[in-house]
Design a protein around this motif. Sequence first.
Motif, short mmCIF file in Angstrom:
data_model
loop_
_atom_site.label_atom_id
_atom_site.label_comp_id
_atom_site.label_asym_id
_atom_site.label_seq_id
_atom_site.Cartn_x
_atom_site.Cartn_y
_atom_site.Cartn_z
N THR A 15 0.85 -1.20 0.00
CA THR A 15 0.00 0.00 0.00
C THR A 15 0.89 1.24 0.00
O THR A 15 1.87 1.32 0.73
N LEU A 16 0.52 2.19 -0.84
CA LEU A 16 1.37 3.37 -1.09
C LEU A 16 0.61 4.66 -0.78
O LEU A 16 0.79 5.67 -1.45
N GLY A 17 -0.28 4.62 0.22
CA GLY A 17 -1.02 5.81 0.61
C GLY A 17 -1.81 6.37 -0.57
O GLY A 17 -2.47 5.64 -1.31
N ILE B 123 0.87 -0.89 -10.32
CA ILE B 123 0.23 -0.05 -9.31
C ILE B 123 -1.23 0.14 -9.69
O ILE B 123 -1.55 0.52 -10.82
N ILE B 124 -2.13 -0.17 -8.75
CA ILE B 124 -3.55 0.11 -8.95
C ILE B 124 -3.78 1.47 -8.25
O ILE B 124 -3.62 1.56 -7.02
N PRO B 125 -4.09 2.52 -9.03
CA PRO B 125 -4.14 3.86 -8.43
C PRO B 125 -5.22 4.01 -7.36
O PRO B 125 -6.24 3.32 -7.40
N SER B 126 -4.95 4.94 -6.45
CA SER B 126 -5.94 5.18 -5.39
C SER B 126 -7.05 6.08 -5.92
O SER B 126 -6.97 6.61 -7.03
N THR C 91 -5.35 9.29 8.35
CA THR C 91 -5.10 8.02 7.63
C THR C 91 -5.15 6.80 8.55
O THR C 91 -4.95 5.68 8.08
N THR C 92 -5.46 7.00 9.84
CA THR C 92 -5.52 5.86 10.77
C THR C 92 -6.50 4.80 10.25
O THR C 92 -7.65 5.12 9.94
N GLY C 93 -6.02 3.58 10.16
CA GLY C 93 -6.91 2.48 9.80
C GLY C 93 -7.09 2.28 8.30
O GLY C 93 -7.77 1.33 7.90
N ALA C 94 -6.46 3.12 7.47
CA ALA C 94 -6.64 2.96 6.02
C ALA C 94 -6.11 1.59 5.56
O ALA C 94 -6.75 0.90 4.76
N GLY C 95 -4.95 1.23 6.09
CA GLY C 95 -4.36 -0.06 5.72
C GLY C 95 -5.24 -1.22 6.18
O GLY C 95 -5.38 -2.24 5.47
N ASP C 96 -5.84 -1.09 7.35
CA ASP C 96 -6.71 -2.16 7.88
C ASP C 96 -8.00 -2.25 7.06
O ASP C 96 -8.50 -3.35 6.80
N ALA D 85 -11.95 1.37 -0.12
CA ALA D 85 -12.18 1.24 1.33
C ALA D 85 -11.13 2.05 2.10
O ALA D 85 -11.46 2.76 3.05
N GLY D 86 -9.87 1.94 1.66
CA GLY D 86 -8.80 2.70 2.31
C GLY D 86 -9.04 4.20 2.18
O GLY D 86 -8.91 4.95 3.16
N ALA D 87 -9.41 4.62 0.99
CA ALA D 87 -9.62 6.05 0.73
C ALA D 87 -10.75 6.61 1.60
O ALA D 87 -10.59 7.67 2.23
N ILE D 88 -11.87 5.90 1.65
CA ILE D 88 -13.01 6.39 2.45
C ILE D 88 -12.61 6.53 3.92
O ILE D 88 -12.96 7.50 4.60
#
Length: 315
Positions: A224-226, A240-243, A251-256, A292-295
């Motif tokens: 994951t690249l933010g 790379i699948i763009p965000s 950004t807390t929890g984006a990776g989860d 999901a990460g973005a939201i």
Amino acid sequence: MKNVFCIGELLIDFVAEKQGSNLSKATDFTKKAGGAPANVASAIAKLGGKSFFIGCVGKDPFGTFLINTLTEGQVDVTLAQRSDTFTTLAFVSLTADGERDFVFSRGADKELTHDHRLKNLFKNQIVHFGAATSFLGGSLEEAYTLYLQEAIAHNSFISFDPNFRADLWKGTEAIFVQKCIPFIEKSHLCKFSMEEAQLLSGKENLEEACTFLHNLGSKIITVTLGGEGTYLSTPTVKKIIPSIKVSPIDTTGAGDAFIGCLLKQIALTTNLDTLMAHPGPLENMVQQANKAGAITTTNYGAIESLPTQEQLNQL
Ligand code: ATP
């Protein structure tokens, strides 16, 4: 749909109220449920999947709050344990550049014990190892190894997120790397940050790092690249699948949220052997997981910000 068993820590995050200062200056804190594997279990349940949390909290009111929070989020907590030790507490502050400053007081999470009755539940299901504290000793570390062996023996789909915390491993990073290797060797899916991929492989270049990690054994790798998105690496796909473009505030929890969304989709896949042999559909799954990460970055907190399936569909 397969069950997803998420093993590791569940703790209290005391989040500093005033944004933009470090912990030494913070005065007021809000109590939140935290812990990466618990966030992942919550993400899966919020998207309509079936997740179990396996971890240990204290018998104190903080432990009760945590168990209630997961229960309200439809996570199955029947396999969670409670001990006489106080619930693990973390103190977190978001600094001016959006990074986290944190210290933690380790308690009950380390006391998870191996429950041999669980092994049959793992049969042909998904087991996610994602604890930031799993390699810091305590019976949790031993339980982790035994659950990995059981997941292998019961043909589980194994997912691993090392959740490296630099503050916890200053000067002992090589030990952390060694402890991760058996999990990378046996995982069908690994989720790394760029920093983790580089640390675990010893390679700067992302593609070289993934080749090294594939050679260790991991079949599907997501890095994951933010805001840039996610690098997906399988034997046949490397891209790379763009965000999704959003205005992030925390950004807390984006990776989860990302790995939870990916695992929920994998849980719906009827033939995982086919997916492993032909991982093409993963591109679309990663695209969903990026959403999901973005939201999650558009609100404060981790569990509170996790998306519903409806929100993903609308984006
Ligand atoms: P964590 O700190 O929660 O462990 P992480 O470092 O593992 O997170 P990130 O790379 O921050 O994970 O985020 C995971 C995913 O969330 C990214 O791959 C991306 O799809 C999405 N994401 C994160 N930040 C942003 C952003 N600023 N804009 C859009 N999407 C984002």
